[in-house]
Design a protein around this motif. Structure first.
Motif, PDB file in Angstrom:
ATOM      1  N   GLU A 466       0.860  -1.179   0.000  1.00 26.66           N
ATOM      2  CA  GLU A 466       0.000   0.000   0.000  1.00 26.66           C
ATOM      3  C   GLU A 466       0.896   1.228   0.000  1.00 26.66           C
ATOM      4  OE1 GLU A 466      -2.576  -0.236   3.378  1.00 26.66           O
ATOM      5  OE2 GLU A 466      -4.053  -1.468   2.335  1.00 26.66           O
ATOM      6  N   ASN A 511      -1.327  -1.085  -5.266  1.00 29.80           N
ATOM      7  CA  ASN A 511      -2.633  -1.010  -4.609  1.00 29.80           C
ATOM      8  C   ASN A 511      -2.896   0.437  -4.193  1.00 29.80           C
ATOM      9  OD1 ASN A 511      -4.968  -2.375  -3.680  1.00 29.80           O
ATOM     10  ND2 ASN A 511      -4.187  -2.324  -1.581  1.00 29.80           N
ATOM     11  N   THR A 512      -3.547   1.208  -5.063  1.00 29.87           N
ATOM     12  CA  THR A 512      -3.741   2.634  -4.828  1.00 29.87           C
ATOM     13  C   THR A 512      -5.182   3.046  -5.101  1.00 29.87           C
ATOM     14  OG1 THR A 512      -3.078   3.147  -7.102  1.00 29.87           O
ATOM     15  CG2 THR A 512      -1.349   3.167  -5.425  1.00 29.87           C
ATOM     16  N   ALA A 513      -5.502   4.270  -4.691  1.00 29.15           N
ATOM     17  CA  ALA A 513      -6.830   4.837  -4.915  1.00 29.15           C
ATOM     18  C   ALA A 513      -6.785   5.843  -6.056  1.00 29.15           C
ATOM     19  CB  ALA A 513      -7.346   5.514  -3.644  1.00 29.15           C
ATOM     20  N   ARG A 538      -8.936   1.252  -2.602  1.00 23.46           N
ATOM     21  CA  ARG A 538      -7.652   0.895  -3.192  1.00 23.46           C
ATOM     22  C   ARG A 538      -7.728  -0.473  -3.871  1.00 23.46           C
ATOM     23  NH1 ARG A 538      -4.531   3.157   1.984  1.00 23.46           N
ATOM     24  NH2 ARG A 538      -4.141   5.276   1.219  1.00 23.46           N
ATOM     25  N   ASN A 571      -3.589   8.514  -9.885  1.00 18.94           N
ATOM     26  CA  ASN A 571      -3.695   7.665  -8.704  1.00 18.94           C
ATOM     27  C   ASN A 571      -2.664   8.063  -7.655  1.00 18.94           C
ATOM     28  OD1 ASN A 571      -5.566   6.095 -10.239  1.00 18.94           O
ATOM     29  ND2 ASN A 571      -3.821   5.026 -11.183  1.00 18.94           N
ATOM     30  N   GLU A 572      -2.866   7.565  -6.445  1.00 26.43           N
ATOM     31  CA  GLU A 572      -1.941   7.823  -5.351  1.00 26.43           C
ATOM     32  C   GLU A 572      -0.517   7.378  -5.703  1.00 26.43           C
ATOM     33  OE1 GLU A 572      -3.946   7.098  -1.129  1.00 26.43           O
ATOM     34  OE2 GLU A 572      -4.290   5.419  -2.498  1.00 26.43           O
TER      35      GLU A 572
END
Length: 684
Positions: A466, A511-513, A538, A571-572
């Motif tokens: 993450e 794994n991002t938002a 995510r 994305n993040e």
């Protein structure tokens, strides 16, 4: 100043082979010195079973009110004092004894007002119990080994301290504030390690770490508590531990016998490589305009320090096959716990992040070189490089744990925060979200094809599970990072000086938002906190981008550099920082003109920005890897950095650093902020 600015006293001409002494300093004899640190030492006072008015004070974390509770708080302190000792040395092996006395300003509230004592509604910073530690003393033995001008040693022995325990509370019955005091003396043990480097034939500079465990004392009383609670204040036991990191300057009146100055002591037949480094950075920031503060904001009026110490071990297994291992200790925090500036101001801060020295295996990798024939070159022994002879046209494969920056986005003038620029927007391409755990390392494979006029390299590595996570994701076929870099080498005809141009393309899946999605969900009322929306949505998403990196020598002493980088901004970020586009550049000048050819002056500037959806995320209260003020009035983040690296000898460099950051965290409502820093770097 004569010591610092004059010619290094140990830089003597090499003696003829028959007259050369041992290749290390003889540290035998007495020594005296001063030591101190600002913000690099940490302690913890713990109260066991605190009772007020005949009732147990509930534990902060568990709510335990049985009288068995522990109440403790960490504290940062400045320490400083005097030390002295005596060394005996046989060959490179040293043993000795040392004593020191030093003061501190370690104070921390331990138990704040607790429920059920009648103090509800008071200032939460109000303290019932407070511990202050003012004076320490140690008597330690030490054993060590000498390398060249360096001494690496371990210590052990006795430690003592004086502590004052104070109970301070509002007198709810009579008004005002009441207090009482209890003095304690502790005697415990200490363990530690350090490194020191000879500056002249009588002066040495070092960094010393020690852990102190001073045990505890029996039950004691602190008087009677007036007001709502009433009754006596007591505690069953009060213990204290401390981690301390100090810079030390020592005087050796008997003199330090220097090793001979030799060049090229390694040969291509050497199978082993042993090197080390330590870097101590202290930075401070005064106050600045800050009408509001969020969960990841830069805080003014503070000083923090970071320390790293690395051992670099190499072994040539076979011709063309090499094995490397780098254990590293790190300690300390960046300003505001490395928060509040997207292009952060201390490039070592992400490696630290602990109040005590943390040992990590940061690198372990196997390197295989396949020569393709033709001309060869001799490579001298160096950090993570065994002395060898190799073909210039070659293929190199590296597998294991390493830093992406070891092979990609390199630059001769701005790439190592231990010796040159420290701002994250200057020592790297800011928008390159390179895969890494919290200290900046990853696991994977790197392949490079090298020719005299160019190199082509690519890597496939793990990414964090993450954003800002220390655990690397094992699903490398679903989530991973890839990068390809082309490096062109040239000599400008007009200047007759070398230069390099690097072009990198990267693509990471992690794994991002998605910024637009979480902003929409929050504005629709489905989540009260946008950070909860990010955590809940995510999933594996791709981030792509590029960087362009130029370095060009203008003369033998002057060089210029520039970088441009960008990513898609959807994305993040996973690892590096909250930057979607970045432009930076600067100059680096050696001190030959003022007869200090080993000194370096650097001046650089950078400008960082983020995408519209990324701005909306922060404006709605989002918290990124490093920044999050709770709201946002957007403007690009701009930085200026200048440093002077003063080379004291071939091992030790002291740098003075200034940085100005305008619109920290892209926020017009904050700053500008000024940062002052010092850096001590030693390697052997």
């Amino acid at each position: 100043m004569a010591v610092l600015l004059g010619p290094p006293a140990l830089a003597a001409d090499p003696a003829p082979p028959s007259a050369q002494g041992p290749a290390f300093i003889d540290w035998s004899g007495p020594y005296l010195g001063i030591e101190g640190s600002g913000g690099a030492s940490f302690g913890q006072h713990t109260f066991h079973g605190t009772m007020i008015g005949g009732r147990a004070v509930p534990d902060f974390k568990t709510g335990d009110a049985t009288g068995r509770n522990d109440r403790s708080r960490n504290a940062t302190t400045a320490v400083g004092g005097l030390f002295g000792g005596y060394n005996w040395q046989t060959g490179p092996w040293l043993y000795g004894i040392e004593a020191d006395v030093y003061g501190a300003n370690l104070k921390r509230p331990v138990a704040s007002t607790a429920p059920g004592l009648g103090y509800e509604g008071l200032d939460p910073e109000f303290s019932v119990l407070r511990a202050k530690t003012d004076l320490y003393g140690t008597l330690r033995g030490r054993v060590g080994v000498a390398f060249d001008r360096a001494l690496v040693y371990a210590t052990f022995g006795l430690a003592g301290a004086d502590v004052r325990i104070l109970a301070t509370y509002p007198d709810l019955a009579g008004g005002g504030v009441a207090s009482t005091r209890h003095d304690l003396s502790y005697l415990g043990f200490t363990l530690g390690a350090g490194v020191q480097l000879a500056l002249t034939e009588q002066l040495a500079l070092g960094i010393d770490y020690r852990y102190l465990d001073l045990g505890g004392g029996g039950r004691f009383g602190l008087g009677a508590l007036p007001g709502a609670a009433g009754g006596p204040v007591s505690t069953r036991d009060a213990s204290f531990t401390s981690h301390q990191m100090m810079a030390r300057l020592s005087w050796h009146p008997a003199g330090l016998t220097p090793p001979p100055e030799t060049e090229g002591t390694s040969s291509p037949d050497d199978r082993f490589s042993l090197h080390g480094q330590t870097t101590f950075i202290t930075q401070g920031v005064p106050g600045f305009r800050a009408p509001y503060t969020g969960p990841a904001s830069l805080i003014g009026r503070q000083v923090q320090s970071t320390t790293t110490a690395t051992m670099m071990l190499g072994l040539k297994l076979f011709e063309g096959t090499e094995l490397y291992y780098n254990p590293e200790f790190s300690q300390g925090f960046g300003l505001s716990r490395t928060l509040g500036v997207a292009g952060f101001v201390n490039g070592e801060a992400q490696k630290a992040g602990a109040p005590y020295p943390k040992l990590r295996s940061n690198r372990y990798f196997l390197k295989q070189t396949f020569g393709l024939g033709g001309e060869t070159e001799d490579v001298p022994d160096g950090p993570n490089q065994v002395a060898t002879r190799r073909a210039i046209e070659r293929v190199t494969v590296v597998a294991g744990k390493f830093a992406i920056g070891d092979y990609f986005d390199a630059n001769s003038y701005a790439h190592d925060p231990r010796v040159d620029f420290m701002n994250w927007g200057l020592w790297a391409s800011g928008a390159y979200d390179f895969p890494a755990n919290l200290p900046g390392f990853t696991q994977g494979v790197m392949v490079e094809y090298n020719r005299p006029e160019f190199a082509l390299r690519a890597a496939y590595t793990q990414v964090p599970k993450e954003p800002s996570n220390d655990v690397l994701d094992p699903r490398v076929f679903e989530r991973a990072g890839g990068v390809v870099e082309f490096e062109e080498r040239h000599v400008l005809p007009v200047l007759d000086q070398p230069g390099k141009l690097r072009l990198g393309l990267f693509s990471n899946v992690g794994n991002t938002a998605d910024f637009r999605q979480v902003v929409g969900l929050t504005q629709a009322g489905l989540f009260a906190d946008i950070n909860d929306a990010a955590a809940a949505t995510r999933r594996p998403r791709r981030k792509t981008g590029f960087y362009v990196n130029l370095e060009q020598a203008v003369s033998a002493d002057l060089g210029v550099f520039a970088r441009v980088s960008a990513n898609d901004g959807r994305n993040e970020s996973l690892s590096f920082t909250d930057i979607d586009r970045s432009v930076s550049g600067g100059v680096s000048l050696k001190g030959t003109a003022w007869e200090r050819p080993a000194d370096t002056v650097g001046i650089g500037t950078s400008m960082n920005g983020i995408s519209p959806s990324h701005r909306a995320f922060f404006a709605n209260g989002g918290v990124g890897l490093l920044i999050g003020d709770g709201r946002l009035r957007y403007a690009p983040e701009r930085a200026l950095e200048a440093y002077y690296a003063l080379s004291l000898n071939k091992i030790l460099t002291v740098s003075f650093n200034y940085q100005l950051v305008v619109n920290p965290a892209y926020n017009k409502d904050r700053g500008p902020a000024n940062f002052l820093g010092t850096r001590i770097h030693a390697d052997f």
